[in-house]
Scaffold this active site. Structure first.
Site, mmCIF file in Angstrom:
data_model
loop_
_atom_site.group_PDB
_atom_site.id
_atom_site.type_symbol
_atom_site.label_atom_id
_atom_site.label_comp_id
_atom_site.label_asym_id
_atom_site.label_seq_id
_atom_site.Cartn_x
_atom_site.Cartn_y
_atom_site.Cartn_z
ATOM 1 N N ASP A 81 -18.548 75.103 32.565
ATOM 2 C CA ASP A 81 -17.303 75.871 32.529
ATOM 3 C C ASP A 81 -16.225 75.297 33.435
ATOM 4 O O ASP A 81 -16.495 74.551 34.374
ATOM 5 C CB ASP A 81 -17.561 77.331 32.877
ATOM 6 C CG ASP A 81 -18.286 77.512 34.208
ATOM 7 O OD1 ASP A 81 -19.127 76.660 34.546
ATOM 8 O OD2 ASP A 81 -18.021 78.512 34.913
ATOM 9 N N GLU A 139 -20.911 79.155 35.497
ATOM 10 C CA GLU A 139 -21.275 79.079 36.913
ATOM 11 C C GLU A 139 -20.212 79.712 37.788
ATOM 12 O O GLU A 139 -20.507 80.209 38.866
ATOM 13 C CB GLU A 139 -21.496 77.616 37.327
ATOM 14 C CG GLU A 139 -22.139 77.414 38.689
ATOM 15 C CD GLU A 139 -21.174 77.577 39.864
ATOM 16 O OE1 GLU A 139 -21.600 78.092 40.919
ATOM 17 O OE2 GLU A 139 -19.994 77.188 39.718
#
Length: 395
Positions: A81, A139
């Site tokens: 991400d 994350e």
């Protein structure tokens, strides 16, 4: 094997660099990594590596089997991400998704894991065991993609005996790697406080319950938790990053919101600090006739690097890169959801240097000018492959 890995890393560099450029140019926010996951899946198909998509939403679990696959199993993890940051870099691979940027290096992590996967797949006849690859979403966002991957059985069938991950480190020059045994990174909890008073005209304060002045006293009082309640030997951070309330100079608002974070490396103190934050806030608000709504959702646990695994990996890195290229890292109060994996098995989270001679590519992570010396991709993919093969031979 060491020579082979180094040769393959250099051979695959241009391809992995192009992969990193593509991921960097097309960043996606946490739990929205649909195109990134599809791109990685396509690459794994090209490499001939079996994998499963849709794990915890956008996650991917892949398996590379060497000789005697049941000999041992270890896992390698990368996150996918990006962050809600407007990129300031002027490069050919700059973000095409305005306001979203790979400013924490997850594009690098995913590219390195794909590079390691290609090396490991090419050498699978030369090692025994199974290597599980985890391409993880989210994350950067609570509750952390790692916790969701675990809940979706990413660590099962087969279950790894150890897990490893790398992270970019712009404070360290290219060619260096860093390790830290034991406690390395802090737990990370978010704090949401709403103080509800009674609004009214600023010229008639006696008819109101002013949540702004109460919020000011709450903020000052809460700082005493770390300075006077915490054991000085336990790392602790209590910071507030946002306060909002009111909309005019002559209006006392109904409520004020305060947002912050608490971080530490001790679970008992973590729970006690949560209690104190609530108790102090509620007490001050009550004394002035206001009400407080307090939420402290439990975030990432502190990251503990297994000492045996970390010392082994550090020794393997010294053998691979040279002893002078391996450094001991300081503790960090930032959080990392890799810590969820280490609650289920021994883990090692290490860093790779990404700046050029401490002169270029020194912007920190979460900065709009973050970038790397891309030769770090060679170090990253080869180190992951080298550690994985060595770890398979260690039970």
């Amino acid at each position: 094997m060491q020579t082979t890995i180094k040769q393959l890393a250099h051979q695959f560099f241009s391809e992995i660099q192009a992969i990193r450029h593509h991921i960097h140019a097309h960043p996606e926010l946490s739990f929205q990594e649909y195109e990134t996951a599809q791109f990685i899946s396509n690459k794994l198909n090209e490499f001939g590596i079996e994998h499963k998509t849709g794990v915890a939403g956008t996650g991917i679990v892949a398996l590379i089997k060497g000789k005697n696959p049941d000999h041992n199993c270890i896992a390698l993890r990368a996150d996918m991400d990006a962050l809600p940051i407007l990129e300031a870099n002027d490069c050919s691979y700059a973000s095409k998704n305005k306001g979203v940027m790979h400013a924490c290096g997850h594009d690098v992590h995913s590219a390195c894991l794909l590079g390691a996967a290609k090396i490991l797949h090419a050498t699978k006849d030369n090692w025994e065991g199974t290597i599980k690859l985890l391409f993880q979403p989210g994350e950067e966002k609570h509750p952390g993609g790692a916790s969701l991957m675990i809940a979706d059985k990413a660590l099962e069938n087969p279950k790894p005996n150890a897990i490893y991950a790398l992270h970019v480190y712009p404070h360290l020059p290219l060619g260096f790697v860093g390790f830290k045994s034991g406690q390395y990174m802090a737990s990370a909890d978010e704090i949401y406080i709403t103080i509800k008073g009674k609004g009214g005209h600023a010229a008639l304060p006696h008819q109101t319950i002013d949540p702004i002045s109460i919020a000011a006293q709450v903020l000052v009082a809460l700082q005493q938790i770390v300075s006077r309640k915490a054991n000085p030997l336990i790392p602790s951070v209590l910071s507030f990053g946002k306060i909002e309330g009111g909309f005019a100079t002559n209006v006392i608002p109904e409520e004020v919101k305060i947002l912050g974070t608490f971080r530490t490396m001790d679970e008992t103190w973590r729970s006690e600090a949560h209690r104190l934050i609530k108790e102090i806030t509620e007490g001050i608000c009550q004394s002035y006739g206001a009400k407080a709504a307090i939420e402290i959702p439990k975030g990432y646990p502190s990251l503990y690097n297994d000492p045996i695994l970390t010392e082994q990996a550090s020794a393997w890195a010294a053998d691979f890169l040279g002893k002078e290229q391996v450094v001991t890292l300081d503790k960090r109060m930032a959080g990392e959801d890799f810590s969820f994996y280490t609650q289920h098995m021994p883990g090692c989270f290490f860093r790779i240097g990404t700046n050029t001679n401490n002169e270029k590519f020194t912007a920190p992570v979460h900065n709009d000018r973050f970038d790397i010396d891309e030769q770090a991709l060679v170090i990253g993919m080869s180190m992951m492959a080298w550690i994985a093969i060595n770890a398979l031979n260690t039970k």
